[in-house]
Design a protein around this motif. Structure first.
Motif, PDB file in Angstrom:
ATOM      1  N   GLU A   1      -8.857 -20.074   1.899  1.00  0.00           N
ATOM      2  CA  GLU A   1     -10.295 -19.807   1.214  1.00  0.00           C
ATOM      3  C   GLU A   1     -10.773 -18.485   1.711  1.00  0.00           C
ATOM      4  O   GLU A   1     -11.481 -17.836   1.100  1.00  0.00           O
ATOM      5  CB  GLU A   1     -11.085 -21.034   1.579  1.00  0.00           C
ATOM      6  CG  GLU A   1     -12.538 -20.665   0.655  1.00  0.00           C
ATOM      7  CD  GLU A   1     -12.605 -20.324  -0.858  1.00  0.00           C
ATOM      8  OE1 GLU A   1     -13.188 -19.885  -1.356  1.00  0.00           O
ATOM      9  OE2 GLU A   1     -11.383 -20.912  -1.430  1.00  0.00           O
ATOM     10  N   VAL A   2     -10.677 -18.332   3.215  1.00  0.00           N
ATOM     11  CA  VAL A   2     -11.091 -17.094   3.827  1.00  0.00           C
ATOM     12  C   VAL A   2     -10.429 -15.955   3.381  1.00  0.00           C
ATOM     13  O   VAL A   2     -11.117 -14.726   2.827  1.00  0.00           O
ATOM     14  CB  VAL A   2     -11.330 -17.256   5.282  1.00  0.00           C
ATOM     15  CG1 VAL A   2     -11.309 -16.032   5.904  1.00  0.00           C
ATOM     16  CG2 VAL A   2     -12.341 -18.484   5.682  1.00  0.00           C
ATOM     17  N   ALA A   3      -9.190 -16.013   3.404  1.00  0.00           N
ATOM     18  CA  ALA A   3      -8.296 -14.929   3.298  1.00  0.00           C
ATOM     19  C   ALA A   3      -7.853 -14.644   1.734  1.00  0.00           C
ATOM     20  O   ALA A   3      -7.879 -13.426   1.253  1.00  0.00           O
ATOM     21  CB  ALA A   3      -6.888 -15.036   4.076  1.00  0.00           C
ATOM     22  N   LEU A   4      -7.781 -15.598   0.865  1.00  0.00           N
ATOM     23  CA  LEU A   4      -6.995 -15.460  -0.356  1.00  0.00           C
ATOM     24  C   LEU A   4      -8.109 -16.384  -1.451  1.00  0.00           C
ATOM     25  O   LEU A   4      -7.645 -17.160  -2.145  1.00  0.00           O
ATOM     26  CB  LEU A   4      -5.787 -15.758  -0.494  1.00  0.00           C
ATOM     27  CG  LEU A   4      -4.906 -14.861   0.272  1.00  0.00           C
ATOM     28  CD1 LEU A   4      -3.646 -15.763   0.469  1.00  0.00           C
ATOM     29  CD2 LEU A   4      -4.546 -13.834  -0.524  1.00  0.00           C
ATOM     30  N   PRO A   5      -9.257 -16.179  -1.505  1.00  0.00           N
ATOM     31  CA  PRO A   5     -10.251 -17.074  -2.041  1.00  0.00           C
ATOM     32  C   PRO A   5     -10.110 -17.159  -3.917  1.00  0.00           C
ATOM     33  O   PRO A   5     -10.497 -18.403  -4.429  1.00  0.00           O
ATOM     34  CB  PRO A   5     -11.803 -16.417  -1.887  1.00  0.00           C
ATOM     35  CG  PRO A   5     -11.352 -15.133  -1.451  1.00  0.00           C
ATOM     36  CD  PRO A   5     -10.055 -14.918  -0.859  1.00  0.00           C
TER      37      PRO A   5
END
Length: 226
Positions: free
Chosen positions: A180-184
């Motif tokens: 979720e942080v890197a590829l939301p």
């Protein structure tokens, strides 16, 4: 969505390339096109695009080789395009360093949305002072990583993962959280995080920081104690 950014479309099927170009230009992007692996590498070096939309199956050499050559010199965001399940397995199973992927057949609007999402992530900046830990320094304003004072070339996805782990050191971060942080806005599977972290670990090890990112079996990942 940022306007005027340059997208390199690498696709050997003219009809597909033309449709993508039309939709991207409609949203304000500039485009360049390449139809072979060698042309893609040359055009990437010459045009310095903001993002590469890269088909896997190309003449001369495939998209995986194009990606490998791009990653030798640049952290340009790359979205891989594939039509075959075995290509997707290879993309997720190998340590390729792509930022996202789409699967044919696709909606051109979906591809444009993915392009915009990846570019937004690449352009995101977080206010605050540099983050320092164990010889590592992250500059959120410049989106830059240094190890022992030397710059470390990382992709935007790798940067986001490292920044999140550093900001939350002392606890374990799950794959779902890191995704979720890197590829939301991606539909990537959780296991793609392992690929990005493998690449990041390899780069940190090469810079003299082995073992900095630890795997906690069944739970996720964390930074090692200083």
């Amino acid at each position: 969505m940022n306007r005027g950014q340059l997208v390199l479309i690498v696709e050997d099927e003219p009809d597909i390339a033309e449709v993508l170009e039309v939709y991207l230009r409609r949203e304000g992007f500039r485009t360049e096109r390449a139809s072979t692996g060698s042309a893609a590498v040359q055009l990437h070096r010459a045009a310095r695009p903001d993002l590469v939309l890269l088909d896997v199956n190309l003449p001369e050499f495939d998209g995986f080789e194009v990606l490998r050559r791009i990653r030798e010199t640049a952290g340009t965001p790359v979205i891989m395009v594939t039509a075959f399940a075995e290509d997707l397995d290879k993309l997720l199973g190998l340590k390729m360093g792509a930022d996202d992927y789409v699967v044919k057949p696709f909606s051109p609007l979906e591809v444009v949305a993915r392009v915009g999402a990846v570019l937004r992530r690449a352009g995101m900046q977080t206010e605050g002072q540099p983050l320092r830990f164990a010889g590592l320094e992250l500059d959120p304003l410049a989106v830059r990583v240094r190890v022992a004072g030397e710059r470390l070339d990382v992709t935007m996805t790798e940067y986001r993962l490292l920044e999140h782990l550093l900001r939350h050191r002392g606890r374990v971060c799950s794959r779902a959280e890191l995704l979720e942080v890197a590829l939301p806005e991606s539909e990537a599977l959780e296991r793609v995080i392992d690929t990005h972290l493998w690449n990041l670990r390899r780069k940190l090890e090469g810079a003299g920081q082995p073992g900095l990112i630890q795997t906690v079996r069944g739970a996720g990942f964390r930074l090692a104690d200083e």
